[in-house]
Design a protein around this motif. Structure first.
Motif, PDB file in Angstrom:
ATOM      1  N   SER A  28      98.748 140.777 -13.693  1.00 15.63           N
ATOM      2  CA  SER A  28      98.553 140.282 -12.321  1.00 15.63           C
ATOM      3  C   SER A  28      97.882 138.917 -12.302  1.00 15.63           C
ATOM      4  O   SER A  28      97.984 138.187 -11.324  1.00 15.63           O
ATOM      5  CB  SER A  28      97.694 141.262 -11.517  1.00 15.63           C
ATOM      6  OG  SER A  28      96.339 141.198 -11.945  1.00 15.63           O
ATOM      7  N   PHE A  30      94.914 138.555 -11.822  1.00 10.16           N
ATOM      8  CA  PHE A  30      93.910 138.700 -10.764  1.00 10.16           C
ATOM      9  C   PHE A  30      92.653 139.250 -11.433  1.00 10.16           C
ATOM     10  O   PHE A  30      92.646 140.389 -11.907  1.00 10.16           O
ATOM     11  CB  PHE A  30      94.440 139.639  -9.672  1.00 10.16           C
ATOM     12  CG  PHE A  30      93.637 139.595  -8.410  1.00 10.16           C
ATOM     13  CD1 PHE A  30      93.455 138.402  -7.725  1.00 10.16           C
ATOM     14  CD2 PHE A  30      93.078 140.750  -7.888  1.00 10.16           C
ATOM     15  CE1 PHE A  30      92.722 138.355  -6.542  1.00 10.16           C
ATOM     16  CE2 PHE A  30      92.345 140.713  -6.710  1.00 10.16           C
ATOM     17  CZ  PHE A  30      92.167 139.515  -6.035  1.00 10.16           C
ATOM     18  N   VAL A  32      89.028 140.481 -11.510  1.00  8.61           N
ATOM     19  CA  VAL A  32      88.069 141.105 -10.591  1.00  8.61           C
ATOM     20  C   VAL A  32      86.818 141.560 -11.333  1.00  8.61           C
ATOM     21  O   VAL A  32      86.884 142.023 -12.478  1.00  8.61           O
ATOM     22  CB  VAL A  32      88.715 142.332  -9.888  1.00  8.61           C
ATOM     23  CG1 VAL A  32      87.819 142.868  -8.780  1.00  8.61           C
ATOM     24  CG2 VAL A  32      90.094 141.994  -9.343  1.00  8.61           C
ATOM     25  N   ASN A  48      88.215 144.594 -14.155  1.00  9.22           N
ATOM     26  CA  ASN A  48      89.482 145.332 -14.219  1.00  9.22           C
ATOM     27  C   ASN A  48      90.102 145.214 -15.611  1.00  9.22           C
ATOM     28  O   ASN A  48      89.973 144.187 -16.291  1.00  9.22           O
ATOM     29  CB  ASN A  48      90.468 144.894 -13.130  1.00  9.22           C
ATOM     30  CG  ASN A  48      90.743 143.407 -13.082  1.00  9.22           C
ATOM     31  OD1 ASN A  48      89.904 142.598 -13.419  1.00  9.22           O
ATOM     32  ND2 ASN A  48      91.945 143.053 -12.661  1.00  9.22           N
ATOM     33  N   GLU A  50      93.809 145.946 -17.316  1.00  4.79           N
ATOM     34  CA  GLU A  50      95.214 146.292 -17.048  1.00  4.79           C
ATOM     35  C   GLU A  50      95.901 146.824 -18.297  1.00  4.79           C
ATOM     36  O   GLU A  50      95.348 146.789 -19.404  1.00  4.79           O
ATOM     37  CB  GLU A  50      95.942 145.049 -16.518  1.00  4.79           C
ATOM     38  CG  GLU A  50      95.317 144.545 -15.227  1.00  4.79           C
ATOM     39  CD  GLU A  50      96.101 143.432 -14.554  1.00  4.79           C
ATOM     40  OE1 GLU A  50      96.932 142.779 -15.214  1.00  4.79           O
ATOM     41  OE2 GLU A  50      95.869 143.226 -13.348  1.00  4.79           O
ATOM     42  N   THR A  57      96.369 150.832 -15.174  1.00  2.00           N
ATOM     43  CA  THR A  57      95.319 149.840 -14.898  1.00  2.00           C
ATOM     44  C   THR A  57      94.105 150.499 -14.268  1.00  2.00           C
ATOM     45  O   THR A  57      94.221 151.422 -13.466  1.00  2.00           O
ATOM     46  CB  THR A  57      95.891 148.774 -13.938  1.00  2.00           C
ATOM     47  OG1 THR A  57      96.829 147.994 -14.671  1.00  2.00           O
ATOM     48  CG2 THR A  57      94.808 147.879 -13.360  1.00  2.00           C
ATOM     49  N   CYS A  59      90.561 149.663 -12.113  1.00  2.00           N
ATOM     50  CA  CYS A  59      89.906 148.634 -11.294  1.00  2.00           C
ATOM     51  C   CYS A  59      88.473 148.361 -11.747  1.00  2.00           C
ATOM     52  O   CYS A  59      87.810 149.225 -12.337  1.00  2.00           O
ATOM     53  CB  CYS A  59      89.838 149.086  -9.841  1.00  2.00           C
ATOM     54  SG  CYS A  59      91.407 149.166  -9.001  1.00  2.00           S
ATOM     55  N   ALA A  60      87.993 147.186 -11.386  1.00  2.00           N
ATOM     56  CA  ALA A  60      86.630 146.758 -11.726  1.00  2.00           C
ATOM     57  C   ALA A  60      85.578 147.728 -11.181  1.00  2.00           C
ATOM     58  O   ALA A  60      84.620 148.075 -11.879  1.00  2.00           O
ATOM     59  CB  ALA A  60      86.392 145.368 -11.148  1.00  2.00           C
ATOM     60  N   GLU A  61      85.746 148.166  -9.939  1.00  2.82           N
ATOM     61  CA  GLU A  61      84.734 149.016  -9.298  1.00  2.82           C
ATOM     62  C   GLU A  61      84.591 150.345 -10.032  1.00  2.82           C
ATOM     63  O   GLU A  61      83.483 150.815 -10.302  1.00  2.82           O
ATOM     64  CB  GLU A  61      85.132 149.309  -7.841  1.00  2.82           C
ATOM     65  CG  GLU A  61      85.181 148.083  -6.946  1.00  2.82           C
ATOM     66  CD  GLU A  61      86.537 147.393  -6.939  1.00  2.82           C
ATOM     67  OE1 GLU A  61      87.261 147.428  -7.966  1.00  2.82           O
ATOM     68  OE2 GLU A  61      86.875 146.801  -5.910  1.00  2.82           O
ATOM     69  N   PRO A  92      88.831 143.323  -0.693  1.00  5.93           N
ATOM     70  CA  PRO A  92      87.999 144.508  -0.465  1.00  5.93           C
ATOM     71  C   PRO A  92      88.357 145.584  -1.487  1.00  5.93           C
ATOM     72  O   PRO A  92      89.476 145.568  -2.016  1.00  5.93           O
ATOM     73  CB  PRO A  92      88.376 144.967   0.941  1.00  5.93           C
ATOM     74  CG  PRO A  92      89.405 144.033   1.461  1.00  5.93           C
ATOM     75  CD  PRO A  92      89.827 143.113   0.361  1.00  5.93           C
ATOM     76  N   PRO A  93      87.441 146.499  -1.803  1.00  4.76           N
ATOM     77  CA  PRO A  93      87.766 147.548  -2.793  1.00  4.76           C
ATOM     78  C   PRO A  93      88.969 148.379  -2.348  1.00  4.76           C
ATOM     79  O   PRO A  93      89.107 148.677  -1.160  1.00  4.76           O
ATOM     80  CB  PRO A  93      86.514 148.427  -2.819  1.00  4.76           C
ATOM     81  CG  PRO A  93      85.445 147.662  -2.144  1.00  4.76           C
ATOM     82  CD  PRO A  93      86.091 146.642  -1.272  1.00  4.76           C
ATOM     83  N   CYS A  94      89.814 148.738  -3.293  1.00  6.43           N
ATOM     84  CA  CYS A  94      91.014 149.523  -2.954  1.00  6.43           C
ATOM     85  C   CYS A  94      90.613 150.934  -2.513  1.00  6.43           C
ATOM     86  O   CYS A  94      89.486 151.391  -2.743  1.00  6.43           O
ATOM     87  CB  CYS A  94      91.977 149.561  -4.127  1.00  6.43           C
ATOM     88  SG  CYS A  94      91.538 150.755  -5.410  1.00  6.43           S
TER      89      CYS A  94
HETATM   90  N1  THU Z   1      91.855 145.532  -8.642  1.00  2.00           N
HETATM   91  C1  THU Z   1      90.525 145.810  -8.818  1.00  2.00           C
HETATM   92  O1  THU Z   1      89.976 145.611  -9.905  1.00  2.00           O
HETATM   93  N2  THU Z   1      89.834 146.315  -7.766  1.00  2.00           N
HETATM   94  C2  THU Z   1      90.365 146.590  -6.538  1.00  2.00           C
HETATM   95  O2  THU Z   1      89.685 147.120  -5.683  1.00  2.00           O
HETATM   96  C3  THU Z   1      91.768 146.258  -6.267  1.00  2.00           C
HETATM   97  C4  THU Z   1      92.563 145.748  -7.404  1.00  2.00           C
HETATM   98  C5  THU Z   1      92.631 145.004  -9.775  1.00  2.00           C
HETATM   99  C6  THU Z   1      93.654 145.957 -10.319  1.00  2.00           C
HETATM  100  C7  THU Z   1      94.639 145.012 -10.954  1.00  2.00           C
HETATM  101  O3  THU Z   1      94.234 144.739 -12.280  1.00  2.00           O
HETATM  102  C8  THU Z   1      94.544 143.744 -10.136  1.00  2.00           C
HETATM  103  O4  THU Z   1      93.347 143.865  -9.377  1.00  2.00           O
HETATM  104  C9  THU Z   1      95.699 143.508  -9.199  1.00  2.00           C
HETATM  105  O5  THU Z   1      95.941 144.607  -8.412  1.00  2.00           O
END
Ligand code: THU
Length: 141
Positions: A28, A30, A32, A48, A50, A57, A59-61, A92-94
């Motif tokens: 991604s 992206f 985080v 995060n 992946e 994958t 997530c960071a949280e 925002p957190p997923c």
């Molecule tokens: N991601 C997070 O780390 N935290 C979130 O709350 C949403 C998404 C990461 C997962 C993935 O590696 C990337 O962002 C793109 O979705």
């Protein structure tokens, strides 16, 4: 407990941004980071991670939370959560992270995340109302 002051939240946000530099996000791109402030004053961070099998994958949280529990158990609750990314995008957190974190936050926990026009701070209860809960037959835990 006294409410969390702005300087503490700002330090937490900086910690989240710093750990985002460790993100493994080749797919991604992206990057985080998340930083959790616990009732005992400790801060635990995560980024995060992946995988080429994208659904694996993490997530960071959730990585920050699992890191904290793995290191010293699930004793202290989370008072504040900061999320940051190195892409300058709103994040925002997923929903999955909100559900998982909900089991470990204080009633007045706050969340700071990159909004559409800069960092936004909300109460956890506001971003995750009506959370799923369930009383296991044997009392749980
Ligand atoms: N991601 C997070 O780390 N935290 C979130 O709350 C949403 C998404 C990461 C997962 C993935 O590696 C990337 O962002 C793109 O979705």
């Amino acid at each position: 407990m006294a409410p969390i002051d702005l300087a503490t939240l700002e330090r937490l946000r900086e910690a989240a941004l710093e750990v985002a530099a460790h993100a493994y996000a080749p797919y991604s791109k992206f990057y985080v980071g998340a930083a959790l402030l616990f009732e005992d004053g400790t801060v635990v961070t995560g980024c995060n991670v992946e995988n080429v099998s994208y659904g694996l994958t993490s997530c960071a949280e959730r990585n920050a939370l699992f890191r904290a529990i793995s290191a010293r158990g699930a004793g202290p609750r989370i008072r504040a959560i900061a999320v940051a990314n190195r892409n300058g995008a709103a994040s925002p957190p997923c929903g999955a992270c909100r559900q998982v974190l909900s089991e470990f936050v204080t009633a007045d926990a706050v969340v700071c995340f990159p909004g559409e026009s800069g960092p936004e701070t909300r109460s956890f209860a506001e971003i995750f109302p009506c959370s799923f809960t369930f009383e296991p037959q044997d009392g749980g835990r």
